[in-house]
Motif scaffolding. Structure first.
Motif, PDB file in Angstrom:
ATOM      1  N   ALA A 138       0.806  -1.225   0.000  1.00  0.00           N
ATOM      2  CA  ALA A 138       0.000   0.000   0.000  1.00  0.00           C
ATOM      3  C   ALA A 138       0.843   1.282   0.000  1.00  0.00           C
ATOM      4  CB  ALA A 138      -0.958  -0.013   1.191  1.00  0.00           C
ATOM      5  N   PRO A 139       1.909   1.403   0.821  1.00  0.00           N
ATOM      6  CA  PRO A 139       2.703   2.635   0.782  1.00  0.00           C
ATOM      7  C   PRO A 139       3.360   2.875  -0.574  1.00  0.00           C
ATOM      8  CG  PRO A 139       3.156   1.407   2.797  1.00  0.00           C
ATOM      9  CD  PRO A 139       2.358   0.505   1.915  1.00  0.00           C
ATOM     10  N   ILE A 140       3.722   1.793  -1.260  1.00  0.00           N
ATOM     11  CA  ILE A 140       4.338   1.945  -2.583  1.00  0.00           C
ATOM     12  C   ILE A 140       3.299   2.446  -3.579  1.00  0.00           C
ATOM     13  CG2 ILE A 140       5.597   0.776  -4.422  1.00  0.00           C
ATOM     14  CD1 ILE A 140       6.566  -1.248  -2.386  1.00  0.00           C
ATOM     15  N   VAL A 324      -4.421   3.344   1.791  1.00  0.00           N
ATOM     16  CA  VAL A 324      -4.453   3.965   0.457  1.00  0.00           C
ATOM     17  C   VAL A 324      -5.637   4.914   0.294  1.00  0.00           C
ATOM     18  CG1 VAL A 324      -3.279   1.987  -0.593  1.00  0.00           C
ATOM     19  CG2 VAL A 324      -5.784   2.072  -0.583  1.00  0.00           C
ATOM     20  N   SER A 325      -6.360   5.172   1.377  1.00  0.00           N
ATOM     21  CA  SER A 325      -7.591   5.965   1.275  1.00  0.00           C
ATOM     22  C   SER A 325      -7.342   7.385   0.770  1.00  0.00           C
ATOM     23  CB  SER A 325      -8.301   6.009   2.636  1.00  0.00           C
ATOM     24  OG  SER A 325      -7.473   6.605   3.625  1.00  0.00           O
ATOM     25  N   ARG A 326      -6.159   7.936   1.027  1.00  0.00           N
ATOM     26  CA  ARG A 326      -5.851   9.286   0.561  1.00  0.00           C
ATOM     27  C   ARG A 326      -5.300   9.291  -0.854  1.00  0.00           C
ATOM     28  NH1 ARG A 326      -2.936  12.344   5.714  1.00  0.00           N
ATOM     29  NH2 ARG A 326      -4.589  11.932   7.251  1.00  0.00           N
ATOM     30  N   ALA A 327      -4.924   8.128  -1.350  1.00  0.00           N
ATOM     31  CA  ALA A 327      -4.293   8.061  -2.667  1.00  0.00           C
ATOM     32  C   ALA A 327      -5.293   7.817  -3.793  1.00  0.00           C
ATOM     33  CB  ALA A 327      -3.228   6.958  -2.677  1.00  0.00           C
ATOM     34  N   PHE A 328      -6.424   7.187  -3.482  1.00  0.00           N
ATOM     35  CA  PHE A 328      -7.405   6.845  -4.502  1.00  0.00           C
ATOM     36  C   PHE A 328      -8.752   7.492  -4.176  1.00  0.00           C
ATOM     37  CE2 PHE A 328      -4.383   3.312  -4.530  1.00  0.00           C
ATOM     38  CZ  PHE A 328      -4.107   3.194  -5.891  1.00  0.00           C
TER      39      PHE A 328
END
Length: 355
Positions: A138-140, A324-328
């Motif tokens: 997830a961080p990647i 990943v909630s802030r990324a997608f």
């Protein structure tokens, strides 16, 4: 003439610096994967071939001693889980922050920035050497999104890590059977490449990205701080965002494990639906679904429910969704979660007929 001469002198230096950073990223990533994943998994594969086992189930709450309290069971689960994943989780955060600092943003944008199947294919294929669980990957994936990698390519990398993990497929063949491996491979490909590509439709079209790619413009504003300062900032921000949600959600799922996988619900279509939903939100280390399914089958859980877990347990989890909630976009994550549940149910139905 002087302007042209100075420009020509700067270009090789800039190019040399870029390739040095790329080379450093590759060396650190390969060294980390060798230590955390490749070498241990090689020895684990040899052991699985001899013993047809890769360890006991992490779900202590299932068929456990009634004298053990829910809190003790949750603590045991959380400790076992973090002991299994902390190295890979740390590596994931390091690689995720290095993507933002060392890899040229315009290069990533050009290669993976478009919402095309080609970008999704490259993103999924690049996940194969990682062999990480959804939380560690997830961080990647978040780092890729910050560099304006497309939704489809980032999702394919994120879900391809656990679903198409070559080591897990080898373990599965030795411990369960080749039929489980085929099911995992087929549904893993559908989710990694198909669902990830379709998820692009739920993200707002970004005409700015196409303009940046076409005109070779910078995708992010230049940061003139020293590289080490930018990396520490990026890594520190990732730690602050990742650790609290990670710790709390894993412990909560540890408390709920006894109720999420009830022994009494062991057959029928209702069991497939229930286990598909529970497996989607539960969190496990890499390849832990294999001993879990092996344990379930020994206790009489149906092949259909086990097949549902085969897909849903590794694909995503509540902690990884939070990471990943802030990324997608929210619509993308809802679509992905729903798709994993539905395909888990379909896999369970196939498992009833085939396994």
């Amino acid at each position: 003439m002087s302007t042209i001469r100075n420009s020509s002198l700067r270009t090789p230096v800039h190019t040399r610096k870029t390739w040095i950073m790329i080379s450093f990223f590759i060396v650190i990533t390969i060294a980390g994967l060798t230590y955390v994943k490749w070498a241990p998994y090689y020895h684990k594969a040899m052991s699985a071939a001899d013993t047809h086992s890769i360890g006991s189930s992490i779900l202590n709450g299932f068929h456990a001693d009634d004298t053990v309290s829910v809190w003790q069971s949750a603590a045991t689960y959380a400790m076992t889980y973090f002991k299994a994943v902390w190295k890979a989780a740390l590596l994931g955060m390091i690689v995720g922050s290095m993507i933002q600092m060392l890899l040229p943003a315009n290069w990533l944008l050009k290669l993976l920035g478009r919402a095309s199947f080609k970008s999704t294919l490259i993103g999924g294929a690049s996940s194969l050497p990682g062999m990480m669980c959804s939380c560690c990957a997830a961080p990647i994936a978040s780092g890729m999104r910050k560099q304006q990698v497309s939704v489809g390519a980032s999702l394919a990398f994120w879900m391809g890590n656990p679903l198409l993990n070559p080591a897990t497929l080898i373990f599965m063949t030795f411990v369960l059977s080749w039929k489980f491996t085929i099911l995992r491979l087929v549904f893993g490909i559908v989710i990694t490449f198909g669902i990830s590509y379709l998820a692009n439709r739920f993200a707002k079209p970004d005409n700015k990205t196409d303009e940046l790619i076409s005109n070779h413009l910078p995708s992010v504003e230049a940061d003139n701080r020293p590289l080490w300062s930018r990396w520490i900032t990026s890594f520190g921000r990732m730690l602050i965002q990742v650790i609290p949600a990670y710790l709390i959600s894993v412990f909560i799922l540890g408390i709920l494990q006894s109720f999420m996988f009830p022994e009494w619900l062991n057959a029928g279509f209702a069991a497939i639906i229930f286990f598909a939903i529970a497996g989607t939100f539960f969190v496990i280390p890499t390849a832990a679904e294999i001993p879990i399914i092996q344990s379930f089958l020994s206790f009489g859980i149906s092949s259909g429910a086990s097949a549902a877990l085969l897909i849903t347990l590794p694909a995503i989890s509540l902690p990884s969704l939070l990471l990943v909630s802030r990324a997608f976009p929210q619509k993308v994550l809802v679509f992905v979660t729903s798709s994993v549940i539905v395909l888990g149910i379909i896999c369970g139905c196939v498992g009833v007929l085939w396994l």
